[in-house]
Design an enzyme around this catalytic site. Structure first.
Site, PDB file in Angstrom:
ATOM      1  N   LYS A  13       0.812  -1.225   0.000  1.00 48.78           N
ATOM      2  CA  LYS A  13       0.000   0.000   0.000  1.00 48.78           C
ATOM      3  C   LYS A  13       0.836   1.262   0.000  1.00 48.78           C
ATOM      4  O   LYS A  13       0.569   2.186  -0.751  1.00 48.78           O
ATOM      5  CB  LYS A  13      -0.877   0.047   1.263  1.00 48.78           C
ATOM      6  CG  LYS A  13      -2.242  -0.550   1.122  1.00 48.78           C
ATOM      7  CD  LYS A  13      -3.129  -0.176   2.300  1.00 48.78           C
ATOM      8  CE  LYS A  13      -2.472  -0.256   3.647  1.00 48.78           C
ATOM      9  NZ  LYS A  13      -2.579  -1.470   4.402  1.00 48.78           N
ATOM     10  N   ARG A  88     -10.282   1.664   9.217  1.00 50.61           N
ATOM     11  CA  ARG A  88      -9.896   0.274   9.408  1.00 50.61           C
ATOM     12  C   ARG A  88     -10.961  -0.537  10.128  1.00 50.61           C
ATOM     13  O   ARG A  88     -10.772  -1.733  10.338  1.00 50.61           O
ATOM     14  CB  ARG A  88      -8.633   0.236  10.252  1.00 50.61           C
ATOM     15  CG  ARG A  88      -7.419  -0.288   9.458  1.00 50.61           C
ATOM     16  CD  ARG A  88      -6.323  -0.308  10.377  1.00 50.61           C
ATOM     17  NE  ARG A  88      -5.091  -0.901  10.202  1.00 50.61           N
ATOM     18  CZ  ARG A  88      -4.006  -0.343   9.688  1.00 50.61           C
ATOM     19  NH1 ARG A  88      -4.064   0.803   9.090  1.00 50.61           N
ATOM     20  NH2 ARG A  88      -2.866  -0.952   9.758  1.00 50.61           N
ATOM     21  N   ARG A 127      10.683  -7.633   5.336  1.00 51.79           N
ATOM     22  CA  ARG A 127      10.737  -6.185   5.547  1.00 51.79           C
ATOM     23  C   ARG A 127      11.179  -5.870   6.972  1.00 51.79           C
ATOM     24  O   ARG A 127      11.962  -4.956   7.203  1.00 51.79           O
ATOM     25  CB  ARG A 127       9.354  -5.565   5.289  1.00 51.79           C
ATOM     26  CG  ARG A 127       9.337  -4.053   5.488  1.00 51.79           C
ATOM     27  CD  ARG A 127       7.995  -3.438   5.144  1.00 51.79           C
ATOM     28  NE  ARG A 127       7.109  -3.400   6.294  1.00 51.79           N
ATOM     29  CZ  ARG A 127       5.843  -2.968   6.247  1.00 51.79           C
ATOM     30  NH1 ARG A 127       5.322  -2.572   5.116  1.00 51.79           N
ATOM     31  NH2 ARG A 127       5.107  -2.950   7.328  1.00 51.79           N
ATOM     32  N   ARG A 133      11.371  -2.122  11.916  1.00 47.95           N
ATOM     33  CA  ARG A 133      10.124  -1.617  12.510  1.00 47.95           C
ATOM     34  C   ARG A 133       9.703  -2.549  13.635  1.00 47.95           C
ATOM     35  O   ARG A 133       9.649  -3.754  13.452  1.00 47.95           O
ATOM     36  CB  ARG A 133       9.032  -1.567  11.429  1.00 47.95           C
ATOM     37  CG  ARG A 133       8.273  -0.259  11.428  1.00 47.95           C
ATOM     38  CD  ARG A 133       7.257  -0.213  10.323  1.00 47.95           C
ATOM     39  NE  ARG A 133       5.986  -0.806  10.723  1.00 47.95           N
ATOM     40  CZ  ARG A 133       4.901  -0.743   9.970  1.00 47.95           C
ATOM     41  NH1 ARG A 133       4.928  -0.126   8.810  1.00 47.95           N
ATOM     42  NH2 ARG A 133       3.784  -1.290  10.381  1.00 47.95           N
ATOM     43  N   ARG A 144      -1.521  -8.733  13.080  1.00 42.18           N
ATOM     44  CA  ARG A 144      -2.024  -7.659  12.215  1.00 42.18           C
ATOM     45  C   ARG A 144      -2.836  -8.211  11.049  1.00 42.18           C
ATOM     46  O   ARG A 144      -3.826  -7.618  10.634  1.00 42.18           O
ATOM     47  CB  ARG A 144      -0.859  -6.792  11.723  1.00 42.18           C
ATOM     48  CG  ARG A 144      -0.501  -5.700  12.744  1.00 42.18           C
ATOM     49  CD  ARG A 144       0.920  -5.196  12.617  1.00 42.18           C
ATOM     50  NE  ARG A 144       1.278  -4.772  11.282  1.00 42.18           N
ATOM     51  CZ  ARG A 144       2.484  -4.933  10.748  1.00 42.18           C
ATOM     52  NH1 ARG A 144       3.448  -5.507  11.431  1.00 42.18           N
ATOM     53  NH2 ARG A 144       2.730  -4.493   9.542  1.00 42.18           N
TER      54      ARG A 144
END
Ligand code: ADP
Length: 186
Positions: A13, A88, A127, A133, A144
């Protein structure tokens, strides 16, 4: 132009959002980025949001709605915007409708990027190793994903009913996916 970009975590995204906003000269509002900045600045919002984010859970709807109500009224939103990561939940989507009504805005397109779930978890684990992160560990990534299917995917029906939804295949090269999105928007 006002766009909502949806899709499960890891679908790309953010990358696509950057390309679309460049093309149309609109601003990119990523609630993940906004919240991470709040956490980094140790603001009241950041303090409240951090524990949810680190667990891969959603920050409470009310906090998001207040934050976005303020944000959408700022001047730079006049040229149009792309919402990335918001709404969301159904509650957020309903709240957003009220906010937009109040400020006399309407959404032109909801783009949903689609992809296979295992592919997404693999991408995110990769990632996480690169970005560092704090919510990109395998356990939090799975949480998630689950949150997405449980709480966010019902929004597809919500926007389908409003004739705003366009589903775009999120597998392929970055440019292929961008072109598919532009085909919808142009
Ligand atoms: P991703 O889509 O890759 O999971 P984001 O950067 O969009 O990551 O969001 C990171 C975290 O920020 C989410 O897991 C959640 O805790 C919080 N967050 C972002 N947007 C929202 C939202 N609209 N409602 C609730 N929480 C949110």
């Amino acid at each position: 132009m006002r766009i909502i970009l949806m899709g499960p975590p890891g679908v790309g995204k953010g990358t696509q959002a950057n390309r679309i906003v460049d093309k149309f000269g609109i601003i990119h509002l990523s609630t993940g980025d906004i919240l991470r900045a709040e956490v980094g600045g140790n603001t009241d919002v950041g303090k409240k949001a951090k524990k949810f984010m680190d667990a891969g859970q959603l920050v409470p709807d009310e906090l998001l709605l207040n934050m976005m109500e303020n944000r959408l009224q700022q001047k730079d939103c006049k040229k149009g915007y792309l919402l990335d990561g918001f709404p969301r939940t159904i509650t957020q989507a309903e709240g957003l409708e009220l906010i937009l009504k109040k400020i006399n805005h309407s959404i032109n397109y909801v783009i949903s990027l689609t992809a296979d779930e295992t592919e997404l978890v693999n991408r995110l684990v990769l990632r996480g190793k690169e970005s560092g992160r704090s919510d990109d560990t395998e356990e939090v990534i799975k949480e998630r994903q689950q949150v997405y299917w449980e709480l966010t995917s019902p929004l597809l029906e919500f926007y389908r009913e409003r004739n705003l939804l366009f589903e775009v295949n999120g597998l392929g090269t970055i440019s292929e996916i961008t072109n598919r999105i532009l085909n919808v928007l142009e």
